[in-house]
Design a protein around this motif. Structure first.
Motif, PDB file in Angstrom:
ATOM      1  N   GLY A 224      10.226 -18.355   6.407  1.00  0.00           N
ATOM      2  CA  GLY A 224       8.945 -17.946   5.855  1.00  0.00           C
ATOM      3  C   GLY A 224       8.297 -16.874   6.705  1.00  0.00           C
ATOM      4  O   GLY A 224       8.454 -16.838   7.925  1.00  0.00           O
ATOM      5  N   SER A 225       7.558 -15.982   6.052  1.00  0.00           N
ATOM      6  CA  SER A 225       6.877 -14.926   6.808  1.00  0.00           C
ATOM      7  C   SER A 225       5.674 -14.412   6.036  1.00  0.00           C
ATOM      8  O   SER A 225       5.520 -14.680   4.846  1.00  0.00           O
ATOM      9  CB  SER A 225       7.835 -13.770   7.105  1.00  0.00           C
ATOM     10  OG  SER A 225       8.214 -13.128   5.905  1.00  0.00           O
ATOM     11  N   VAL A 226       4.842 -13.665   6.735  1.00  0.00           N
ATOM     12  CA  VAL A 226       3.677 -13.017   6.155  1.00  0.00           C
ATOM     13  C   VAL A 226       3.551 -11.644   6.800  1.00  0.00           C
ATOM     14  O   VAL A 226       3.915 -11.462   7.963  1.00  0.00           O
ATOM     15  CB  VAL A 226       2.396 -13.867   6.357  1.00  0.00           C
ATOM     16  CG1 VAL A 226       2.018 -13.950   7.824  1.00  0.00           C
ATOM     17  CG2 VAL A 226       1.244 -13.332   5.541  1.00  0.00           C
ATOM     18  N   ARG A 227       3.060 -10.690   6.023  1.00  0.00           N
ATOM     19  CA  ARG A 227       2.885  -9.320   6.513  1.00  0.00           C
ATOM     20  C   ARG A 227       1.646  -8.748   5.849  1.00  0.00           C
ATOM     21  O   ARG A 227       1.463  -8.891   4.659  1.00  0.00           O
ATOM     22  CB  ARG A 227       4.109  -8.486   6.163  1.00  0.00           C
ATOM     23  CG  ARG A 227       4.016  -7.037   6.527  1.00  0.00           C
ATOM     24  CD  ARG A 227       5.241  -6.262   6.075  1.00  0.00           C
ATOM     25  NE  ARG A 227       6.456  -6.881   6.558  1.00  0.00           N
ATOM     26  CZ  ARG A 227       7.138  -6.469   7.630  1.00  0.00           C
ATOM     27  NH1 ARG A 227       6.718  -5.419   8.305  1.00  0.00           N
ATOM     28  NH2 ARG A 227       8.248  -7.068   8.002  1.00  0.00           N
ATOM     29  N   THR A 228       0.805  -8.105   6.647  1.00  0.00           N
ATOM     30  CA  THR A 228      -0.382  -7.451   6.081  1.00  0.00           C
ATOM     31  C   THR A 228      -0.136  -5.963   5.988  1.00  0.00           C
ATOM     32  O   THR A 228       0.760  -5.432   6.641  1.00  0.00           O
ATOM     33  CB  THR A 228      -1.629  -7.677   6.960  1.00  0.00           C
ATOM     34  OG1 THR A 228      -1.462  -6.967   8.188  1.00  0.00           O
ATOM     35  CG2 THR A 228      -1.885  -9.146   7.211  1.00  0.00           C
ATOM     36  N   GLY A 229      -0.977  -5.312   5.241  1.00  0.00           N
ATOM     37  CA  GLY A 229      -1.057  -3.856   5.292  1.00  0.00           C
ATOM     38  C   GLY A 229      -1.990  -3.517   6.447  1.00  0.00           C
ATOM     39  O   GLY A 229      -2.195  -4.327   7.351  1.00  0.00           O
ATOM     40  N   TRP A 230      -2.601  -2.353   6.394  1.00  0.00           N
ATOM     41  CA  TRP A 230      -3.573  -1.978   7.415  1.00  0.00           C
ATOM     42  C   TRP A 230      -4.850  -2.758   7.156  1.00  0.00           C
ATOM     43  O   TRP A 230      -5.429  -2.657   6.079  1.00  0.00           O
ATOM     44  CB  TRP A 230      -3.840  -0.488   7.410  1.00  0.00           C
ATOM     45  CG  TRP A 230      -2.646   0.320   7.823  1.00  0.00           C
ATOM     46  CD1 TRP A 230      -1.900   1.144   7.037  1.00  0.00           C
ATOM     47  CD2 TRP A 230      -2.057   0.374   9.114  1.00  0.00           C
ATOM     48  NE1 TRP A 230      -0.883   1.696   7.761  1.00  0.00           N
ATOM     49  CE2 TRP A 230      -0.960   1.244   9.052  1.00  0.00           C
ATOM     50  CE3 TRP A 230      -2.350  -0.241  10.334  1.00  0.00           C
ATOM     51  CZ2 TRP A 230      -0.150   1.523  10.136  1.00  0.00           C
ATOM     52  CZ3 TRP A 230      -1.540   0.040  11.430  1.00  0.00           C
ATOM     53  CH2 TRP A 230      -0.456   0.907  11.326  1.00  0.00           C
ATOM     54  N   ILE A 231      -5.286  -3.556   8.139  1.00  0.00           N
ATOM     55  CA  ILE A 231      -6.476  -4.380   8.002  1.00  0.00           C
ATOM     56  C   ILE A 231      -7.432  -4.121   9.168  1.00  0.00           C
ATOM     57  O   ILE A 231      -7.073  -3.456  10.130  1.00  0.00           O
ATOM     58  CB  ILE A 231      -6.139  -5.888   7.934  1.00  0.00           C
ATOM     59  CG1 ILE A 231      -5.418  -6.347   9.209  1.00  0.00           C
ATOM     60  CG2 ILE A 231      -5.340  -6.203   6.691  1.00  0.00           C
ATOM     61  CD1 ILE A 231      -5.213  -7.848   9.325  1.00  0.00           C
ATOM     62  N   LEU A 232      -8.616  -4.672   9.085  1.00  0.00           N
ATOM     63  CA  LEU A 232      -9.653  -4.597  10.126  1.00  0.00           C
ATOM     64  C   LEU A 232     -10.043  -3.154  10.428  1.00  0.00           C
ATOM     65  O   LEU A 232     -10.309  -2.791  11.558  1.00  0.00           O
ATOM     66  CB  LEU A 232      -9.206  -5.306  11.407  1.00  0.00           C
ATOM     67  CG  LEU A 232      -8.727  -6.748  11.252  1.00  0.00           C
ATOM     68  CD1 LEU A 232      -8.288  -7.309  12.590  1.00  0.00           C
ATOM     69  CD2 LEU A 232      -9.795  -7.622  10.622  1.00  0.00           C
ATOM     70  N   CYS A 233     -10.061  -2.320   9.406  1.00  0.00           N
ATOM     71  CA  CYS A 233     -10.400  -0.899   9.574  1.00  0.00           C
ATOM     72  C   CYS A 233     -11.893  -0.711   9.775  1.00  0.00           C
ATOM     73  O   CYS A 233     -12.692  -1.447   9.278  1.00  0.00           O
ATOM     74  CB  CYS A 233      -9.939  -0.122   8.358  1.00  0.00           C
ATOM     75  SG  CYS A 233      -8.161  -0.183   8.104  1.00  0.00           S
TER      76      CYS A 233
END
Length: 129
Positions: free
Chosen positions: A120-129
């Motif tokens: 299992g895994s998770v990946r974000t895009g660009w966050i906390l901008c």
């Protein structure tokens, strides 16, 4: 007491203090344990089938750690944080409880965060901008 005796007592006291200090440093468990939590405020919780990745922010730093849903069983885990324009900082290995924490100075830049436990895994895009 003459001066020679005083010097011998001082030398003995200094040697005793030095030896006890060295023993304290060499004793098992004397070193500070690695932190198991991130500093700051939790800004994201990224849940996935086999674990959860927690993301924290404080004073321009972003910290992340991945925790398994089945603690105690050694499994391949990873956590990664990449500030925009920088290289990802990764902690990957076989762990029983968590991967990380890892901390990256992001300033006001966006970050990408990934976490994985087993398949299992998770990946974000660009966050906390």
């Amino acid at each position: 007491m003459d001066r020679g005796a005083i010097r011998r007592w001082l030398a003995l006291g200094t040697a005793t203090l030095t030896a006890s200090g060295l023993l304290a440093l060499a004793a098992p468990g004397a070193q500070a344990a690695a932190p198991t939590r991130c500093q700051g405020r939790e800004v994201k919780t990224l849940a996935f089938s086999t674990g959860v990745t927690h993301v924290y922010r404080q004073n321009g730093y972003v910290c992340a750690l991945t925790v398994t849903r089945r603690p105690g069983v050694a499994v391949t885990m990873s956590v990664s944080v990449q500030a925009r324009g920088g290289r990802p900082v990764v902690d990957k290995g076989r762990y029983r409880y968590q991967a990380g924490p890892i901390t990256v100075h992001a300033g006001h830049r966006c970050v990408k965060v990934t976490g994985a436990v087993g398949n299992g895994s998770v990946r974000t895009g660009w966050i906390l901008c």
